[in-house]
Design a protein around this motif. Structure first.
Motif, PDB file in Angstrom:
ATOM      1  N   ALA A   1      17.266  18.904  41.002  1.00 48.14           N
ATOM      2  CA  ALA A   1      16.077  18.448  40.290  1.00 48.14           C
ATOM      3  C   ALA A   1      15.162  17.723  41.268  1.00 48.14           C
ATOM      4  CB  ALA A   1      16.458  17.543  39.138  1.00 48.14           C
ATOM      5  N   LEU A   2      13.889  18.070  41.231  1.00 49.61           N
ATOM      6  CA  LEU A   2      12.909  17.521  42.165  1.00 49.61           C
ATOM      7  C   LEU A   2      11.956  16.573  41.448  1.00 49.61           C
ATOM      8  CD1 LEU A   2      11.994  20.921  43.827  1.00 49.61           C
ATOM      9  CD2 LEU A   2      13.620  19.234  44.678  1.00 49.61           C
ATOM     10  N   SER A   3      11.500  15.554  42.155  1.00 49.12           N
ATOM     11  CA  SER A   3      10.528  14.598  41.615  1.00 49.12           C
ATOM     12  C   SER A   3       9.108  15.140  41.815  1.00 49.12           C
ATOM     13  CB  SER A   3      10.651  13.266  42.339  1.00 49.12           C
ATOM     14  OG  SER A   3      10.236  13.402  43.695  1.00 49.12           O
ATOM     15  N   ILE A   4       8.158  14.512  41.146  1.00 44.98           N
ATOM     16  CA  ILE A   4       6.749  14.899  41.304  1.00 44.98           C
ATOM     17  C   ILE A   4       6.308  14.716  42.755  1.00 44.98           C
ATOM     18  CG2 ILE A   4       4.406  14.125  40.781  1.00 44.98           C
ATOM     19  CD1 ILE A   4       5.122  14.078  37.889  1.00 44.98           C
ATOM     20  N   THR A   5       6.769  13.649  43.383  1.00 44.42           N
ATOM     21  CA  THR A   5       6.398  13.403  44.784  1.00 44.42           C
ATOM     22  C   THR A   5       6.858  14.555  45.673  1.00 44.42           C
ATOM     23  OG1 THR A   5       6.531  11.019  44.448  1.00 44.42           O
ATOM     24  CG2 THR A   5       6.644  11.804  46.722  1.00 44.42           C
ATOM     25  N   LYS A   6       8.097  14.989  45.510  1.00 44.77           N
ATOM     26  CA  LYS A   6       8.642  16.082  46.321  1.00 44.77           C
ATOM     27  C   LYS A   6       7.898  17.391  46.035  1.00 44.77           C
ATOM     28  CE  LYS A   6      11.779  18.047  48.935  1.00 44.77           C
ATOM     29  NZ  LYS A   6      11.823  17.836  50.364  1.00 44.77           N
ATOM     30  N   ILE A   7       7.639  17.679  44.766  1.00 44.46           N
ATOM     31  CA  ILE A   7       6.925  18.906  44.403  1.00 44.46           C
ATOM     32  C   ILE A   7       5.517  18.898  44.982  1.00 44.46           C
ATOM     33  CG2 ILE A   7       6.024  20.263  42.471  1.00 44.46           C
ATOM     34  CD1 ILE A   7       8.405  19.008  40.859  1.00 44.46           C
TER      35      ILE A   7
ATOM     36  N   VAL B   1      11.809  18.555  37.918  1.00 49.74           N
ATOM     37  CA  VAL B   1      11.662  20.013  37.920  1.00 49.74           C
ATOM     38  C   VAL B   1      12.830  20.590  38.699  1.00 49.74           C
ATOM     39  CG1 VAL B   1      10.218  21.939  38.685  1.00 49.74           C
ATOM     40  CG2 VAL B   1       9.153  19.858  37.812  1.00 49.74           C
ATOM     41  N   PHE B   2      13.503  21.547  38.093  1.00 51.50           N
ATOM     42  CA  PHE B   2      14.579  22.226  38.808  1.00 51.50           C
ATOM     43  C   PHE B   2      13.974  23.153  39.859  1.00 51.50           C
ATOM     44  CE2 PHE B   2      16.935  21.356  34.801  1.00 51.50           C
ATOM     45  CZ  PHE B   2      17.915  20.559  35.364  1.00 51.50           C
ATOM     46  N   GLN B   3      14.660  23.254  40.986  1.00 49.45           N
ATOM     47  CA  GLN B   3      14.193  24.110  42.081  1.00 49.45           C
ATOM     48  C   GLN B   3      13.947  25.533  41.585  1.00 49.45           C
ATOM     49  OE1 GLN B   3      13.579  23.255  45.503  1.00 49.45           O
ATOM     50  NE2 GLN B   3      12.577  25.248  45.361  1.00 49.45           N
ATOM     51  N   SER B   4      14.808  26.037  40.712  1.00 52.16           N
ATOM     52  CA  SER B   4      14.649  27.403  40.200  1.00 52.16           C
ATOM     53  C   SER B   4      13.353  27.551  39.404  1.00 52.16           C
ATOM     54  CB  SER B   4      15.849  27.799  39.339  1.00 52.16           C
ATOM     55  OG  SER B   4      16.015  26.884  38.272  1.00 52.16           O
ATOM     56  N   ASP B   5      12.956  26.513  38.647  1.00 48.31           N
ATOM     57  CA  ASP B   5      11.702  26.570  37.899  1.00 48.31           C
ATOM     58  C   ASP B   5      10.493  26.507  38.825  1.00 48.31           C
ATOM     59  OD1 ASP B   5      12.916  26.807  35.381  1.00 48.31           O
ATOM     60  OD2 ASP B   5      13.205  24.639  35.260  1.00 48.31           O
ATOM     61  N   LEU B   6      10.590  25.728  39.893  1.00 47.60           N
ATOM     62  CA  LEU B   6       9.514  25.687  40.881  1.00 47.60           C
ATOM     63  C   LEU B   6       9.395  27.039  41.570  1.00 47.60           C
ATOM     64  CD1 LEU B   6       7.311  24.122  42.342  1.00 47.60           C
ATOM     65  CD2 LEU B   6       9.058  23.351  43.965  1.00 47.60           C
ATOM     66  N   ASP B   7      10.522  27.670  41.882  1.00 47.63           N
ATOM     67  CA  ASP B   7      10.502  28.998  42.506  1.00 47.63           C
ATOM     68  C   ASP B   7       9.810  30.016  41.602  1.00 47.63           C
ATOM     69  OD1 ASP B   7      11.857  27.956  44.683  1.00 47.63           O
ATOM     70  OD2 ASP B   7      13.818  28.684  44.021  1.00 47.63           O
ATOM     71  N   ILE B   8      10.054  29.928  40.296  1.00 45.73           N
ATOM     72  CA  ILE B   8       9.394  30.837  39.343  1.00 45.73           C
ATOM     73  C   ILE B   8       7.890  30.615  39.384  1.00 45.73           C
ATOM     74  CG2 ILE B   8       9.050  31.296  36.870  1.00 45.73           C
ATOM     75  CD1 ILE B   8      12.107  30.731  36.576  1.00 45.73           C
ATOM     76  N   TYR B   9       7.456  29.353  39.352  1.00 44.76           N
ATOM     77  CA  TYR B   9       6.014  29.052  39.419  1.00 44.76           C
ATOM     78  C   TYR B   9       5.406  29.610  40.709  1.00 44.76           C
ATOM     79  CZ  TYR B   9       1.723  26.622  40.385  1.00 44.76           C
ATOM     80  OH  TYR B   9       0.415  26.353  40.734  1.00 44.76           O
ATOM     81  N   LEU B  10       6.069  29.386  41.828  1.00 42.15           N
ATOM     82  CA  LEU B  10       5.539  29.854  43.112  1.00 42.15           C
ATOM     83  C   LEU B  10       5.433  31.373  43.148  1.00 42.15           C
ATOM     84  CD1 LEU B  10       7.423  27.423  45.508  1.00 42.15           C
ATOM     85  CD2 LEU B  10       4.977  27.411  44.948  1.00 42.15           C
TER      86      LEU B  10
END
Length: 71
Positions: free
Chosen positions: A5-11, A42-51
Motif C-alpha cells: 500500500a502506497l501513501s499519497i506522497t509516494k504516489i 493505494v495498492f501498487q496493483s491499482d496504481l499499475d492499472i491507472y498507469l
C-alpha cells in the motif's frame, strides 16, 4: 501474497504530480484507493492499472479536470 500500500506522497513522486492532484485523481475515482483512518492508501496493483489505462489515452486528454479559476 502481500499487497504493498502506497501513501499519497509516494504516489505523487511516482506520477511526478502534486499531492493535491494525486488526491483529485483518487477522489474522482481515477485511481482506486482506500481510507485508512484519515489517510488514503493505494495498492501498487491499482496504481499499475491507472498507469496502464492512462498510457492508452489519446494525447492531449488530461487525467484531471480542474475547475476554472475565477479572476
Amino acid at each position: 501474497m502481500s499487497r504493498s500500500a502506497l501513501s499519497i506522497t509516494k504516489i505523487s513522486r511516482i506520477l511526478d504530480e502534486s499531492e493535491n492532484t494525486t488526491r483529485r485523481l483518487i477522489t474522482s475515482g481515477k485511481i482506486r484507493a482506500s481510507r485508512v483512518g484519515q489517510q488514503w492508501r493505494v495498492f501498487q496493483s491499482d496504481l499499475d492499472i491507472y498507469l496502464t489505462e492512462s498510457s492508452n489515452r489519446p494525447q492531449g486528454e488530461h487525467n484531471v479536470t480542474e475547475e476554472p479559476v475565477a479572476r
